[in-house]
Design a protein around this motif. Structure first.
Motif, PDB file in Angstrom:
ATOM      1  N   VAL A  70      10.170   1.316   2.130  1.00  0.00           N
ATOM      2  CA  VAL A  70       8.867   1.725   1.586  1.00  0.00           C
ATOM      3  C   VAL A  70       7.778   0.771   2.051  1.00  0.00           C
ATOM      4  O   VAL A  70       6.697   1.186   2.476  1.00  0.00           O
ATOM      5  N   ARG A  71       8.045  -0.534   1.982  1.00  0.00           N
ATOM      6  CA  ARG A  71       7.055  -1.524   2.430  1.00  0.00           C
ATOM      7  C   ARG A  71       6.700  -1.320   3.900  1.00  0.00           C
ATOM      8  O   ARG A  71       5.529  -1.429   4.288  1.00  0.00           O
ATOM      9  N   GLN A  72       7.706  -1.068   4.711  1.00  0.00           N
ATOM     10  CA  GLN A  72       7.455  -0.877   6.145  1.00  0.00           C
ATOM     11  C   GLN A  72       6.582   0.343   6.383  1.00  0.00           C
ATOM     12  O   GLN A  72       5.668   0.306   7.219  1.00  0.00           O
ATOM     13  N   ALA A  73       6.841   1.426   5.650  1.00  0.00           N
ATOM     14  CA  ALA A  73       6.032   2.635   5.810  1.00  0.00           C
ATOM     15  C   ALA A  73       4.592   2.389   5.372  1.00  0.00           C
ATOM     16  O   ALA A  73       3.646   2.817   6.044  1.00  0.00           O
ATOM     17  N   LEU A  74       4.409   1.694   4.261  1.00  0.00           N
ATOM     18  CA  LEU A  74       3.058   1.409   3.784  1.00  0.00           C
ATOM     19  C   LEU A  74       2.313   0.502   4.753  1.00  0.00           C
ATOM     20  O   LEU A  74       1.128   0.718   5.045  1.00  0.00           O
ATOM     21  N   ALA A  75       2.975  -0.539   5.233  1.00  0.00           N
ATOM     22  CA  ALA A  75       2.328  -1.460   6.159  1.00  0.00           C
ATOM     23  C   ALA A  75       1.908  -0.757   7.447  1.00  0.00           C
ATOM     24  O   ALA A  75       0.900  -1.111   8.061  1.00  0.00           O
ATOM     25  N   ALA A  76       2.668   0.273   7.844  1.00  0.00           N
ATOM     26  CA  ALA A  76       2.346   1.035   9.047  1.00  0.00           C
ATOM     27  C   ALA A  76       1.311   2.123   8.786  1.00  0.00           C
ATOM     28  O   ALA A  76       0.893   2.814   9.730  1.00  0.00           O
ATOM     29  N   GLY A  77       0.901   2.296   7.536  1.00  0.00           N
ATOM     30  CA  GLY A  77      -0.062   3.336   7.198  1.00  0.00           C
ATOM     31  C   GLY A  77       0.535   4.718   7.101  1.00  0.00           C
ATOM     32  O   GLY A  77      -0.202   5.710   7.028  1.00  0.00           O
ATOM     33  N   ASP A  78       1.862   4.816   7.097  1.00  0.00           N
ATOM     34  CA  ASP A  78       2.535   6.115   7.015  1.00  0.00           C
ATOM     35  C   ASP A  78       2.779   6.453   5.544  1.00  0.00           C
ATOM     36  O   ASP A  78       3.898   6.304   5.028  1.00  0.00           O
ATOM     37  N   GLN A 134       7.636 -16.604   1.592  1.00  0.00           N
ATOM     38  CA  GLN A 134       8.383 -15.637   2.396  1.00  0.00           C
ATOM     39  C   GLN A 134       8.755 -14.386   1.612  1.00  0.00           C
ATOM     40  O   GLN A 134       9.351 -13.465   2.173  1.00  0.00           O
ATOM     41  N   ALA A 135       8.408 -14.333   0.345  1.00  0.00           N
ATOM     42  CA  ALA A 135       8.785 -13.193  -0.489  1.00  0.00           C
ATOM     43  C   ALA A 135       8.061 -11.932  -0.030  1.00  0.00           C
ATOM     44  O   ALA A 135       6.919 -11.994   0.423  1.00  0.00           O
ATOM     45  N   PRO A 136       8.711 -10.786  -0.133  1.00  0.00           N
ATOM     46  CA  PRO A 136       8.054  -9.542   0.285  1.00  0.00           C
ATOM     47  C   PRO A 136       6.904  -9.175  -0.648  1.00  0.00           C
ATOM     48  O   PRO A 136       6.861  -9.604  -1.806  1.00  0.00           O
ATOM     49  N   ALA A 137       5.975  -8.396  -0.137  1.00  0.00           N
ATOM     50  CA  ALA A 137       4.878  -7.902  -0.967  1.00  0.00           C
ATOM     51  C   ALA A 137       5.428  -7.045  -2.092  1.00  0.00           C
ATOM     52  O   ALA A 137       6.379  -6.275  -1.900  1.00  0.00           O
ATOM     53  N   ARG A 138       4.858  -7.181  -3.263  1.00  0.00           N
ATOM     54  CA  ARG A 138       5.269  -6.371  -4.410  1.00  0.00           C
ATOM     55  C   ARG A 138       4.824  -4.923  -4.227  1.00  0.00           C
ATOM     56  O   ARG A 138       3.688  -4.647  -3.871  1.00  0.00           O
ATOM     57  N   LEU A 139       5.724  -3.999  -4.540  1.00  0.00           N
ATOM     58  CA  LEU A 139       5.354  -2.592  -4.613  1.00  0.00           C
ATOM     59  C   LEU A 139       4.825  -2.229  -5.990  1.00  0.00           C
ATOM     60  O   LEU A 139       4.007  -1.320  -6.124  1.00  0.00           O
ATOM     61  N   SER A 140       5.300  -2.918  -7.019  1.00  0.00           N
ATOM     62  CA  SER A 140       4.883  -2.589  -8.383  1.00  0.00           C
ATOM     63  C   SER A 140       4.863  -3.844  -9.240  1.00  0.00           C
ATOM     64  O   SER A 140       5.710  -4.724  -9.094  1.00  0.00           O
ATOM     65  N   SER A 141       3.887  -3.907 -10.126  1.00  0.00           N
ATOM     66  CA  SER A 141       3.838  -4.993 -11.100  1.00  0.00           C
ATOM     67  C   SER A 141       4.866  -4.735 -12.189  1.00  0.00           C
ATOM     68  O   SER A 141       5.427  -3.632 -12.299  1.00  0.00           O
ATOM     69  N   LEU A 142       5.113  -5.730 -13.017  1.00  0.00           N
ATOM     70  CA  LEU A 142       6.060  -5.558 -14.123  1.00  0.00           C
ATOM     71  C   LEU A 142       5.601  -4.429 -15.041  1.00  0.00           C
ATOM     72  O   LEU A 142       6.410  -3.619 -15.502  1.00  0.00           O
TER      73      LEU A 142
END
Length: 309
Positions: free
Chosen positions: A165-173, A63-71
């Protein structure tokens, strides 16, 4: 910037901020700017305290959100922003069991020698997220550090957050994501050997290593690529499962076709900036249809990127 780990005392007082800082959006950047202001005023090195993996990845990985950035991407961004130290605790069963008081004493007091601690207004810590700002301020009085919280940062009336940010990326915005981040969204990684299909069909690609199997965006994109020359190189990227040539359970792959470029770049570390989404992935009946669509993607990406110059 120094990167350190674990409970061993740093031996030097620090100004500290705490968080996951996934994506390092403008809200995070406001916290880092405040941290650095206080650190300079007090003559202290600045320190960002974070955790790996993200606590939600540890407790509920599915259920964890998608990562925006690696370590590594996070560390590089902190370095560019001028942070002096990045201290990372491994988030495991033992660390998750620390009480809120133990977190203050062992992590902030003993390990980081904190003299100033900055957190977000919703920061929680310790087992069962029992710690709040009032307890942090009280602990600071005992251990000799000042505690401060930073209110929510809003961009055009919206809370700047990793979730937004995740929501915008997932929507292609991508434009909206860039507005929240203060820069285009990017993925960095080394160029790996792939199956060479792109070369065989006339569109050679650089396969960029992905650190996580759940990228926050999927599709076909106009991109700019850094790491080969001083200036960015234009290209078109596919990020996804390649449904025409792979089964639905395949891991996502980031492939970048650089325009008018022909060189051996295996092993090079590149940064891919996602500038505009062209379309979603699609499954085509045969390779000829796929090749024709890639040709259109290249033309569309070139047209879009030309508008940026």
């Amino acid at each position: 910037m120094r990167i350190t780990h674990g409970f061993r005392s740093l031996g030097t007082p620090h100004a500290v901020t705490i968080g996951n800082f996934d994506g390092l959006h403008l809200g995070h950047q406001a916290m880092l700017a405040r941290l650095q202001d206080v650190a300079r005023t007090r003559g202290l090195p600045s320190c960002v305290l974070s955790f790996e993996p993200h606590p939600r990845e540890f407790f509920t990985p599915e259920q964890a959100p998608a990562r925006l950035s690696s370590l590594r991407e996070k560390a590089e961004c902190l370095r560019l922003l001028g942070i002096d130290r990045f201290h990372v605790f491994r988030f495991d069963r033992a660390f998750s069991a620390l009480t809120a008081d133990a977190f203050i004493e062992q992590v902030l007091g003993h390990t980081l020698q904190a003299r100033y601690v900055l957190v977000g207004d919703d920061f929680r810590y310790g087992a069962r997220r029992a710690g709040d700002f009032a307890l942090l301020a009280q602990g600071g009085q005992s251990l000799g550090f000042d505690a401060e919280f930073l209110p929510t940062v809003e961009i055009a009336g919206e809370r700047a957050s990793s979730t937004a940010v995740r929501q915008a990326l997932a929507a292609g915005d991508l434009a909206h994501a860039a507005q929240l981040l203060g820069r285009p969204y990017s993925i960095s990684g080394r160029v790996e050997h792939g199956d060479k299909l792109g070369r065989d069909i006339g569109f050679p690609t650089a396969n960029i290593q992905l650190k996580h199997n759940r990228p926050p965006l999927m599709g076909i994109f106009a991109v700019q690529v850094y790491g080969l020359n001083g200036a960015p190189l234009p290209g078109v990227a596919s990020l996804g499962k390649r449904p025409t040539v792979k089964n639905p359970d395949a891991a996502p792959v980031l492939e970048v076709h650089l325009f008018d470029f022909n060189a051996d770049i295996y092993g090079r570390r590149l940064r891919v900036d996602f500038m505009h989404k062209l379309r979603d992935e699609a499954k085509y009946p045969d390779l000829d249809t796929l090749v024709a669509q890639i040709g259109r993607d290249v033309d569309n990406a070139k047209h879009y990127l030309a508008t940026l110059t």
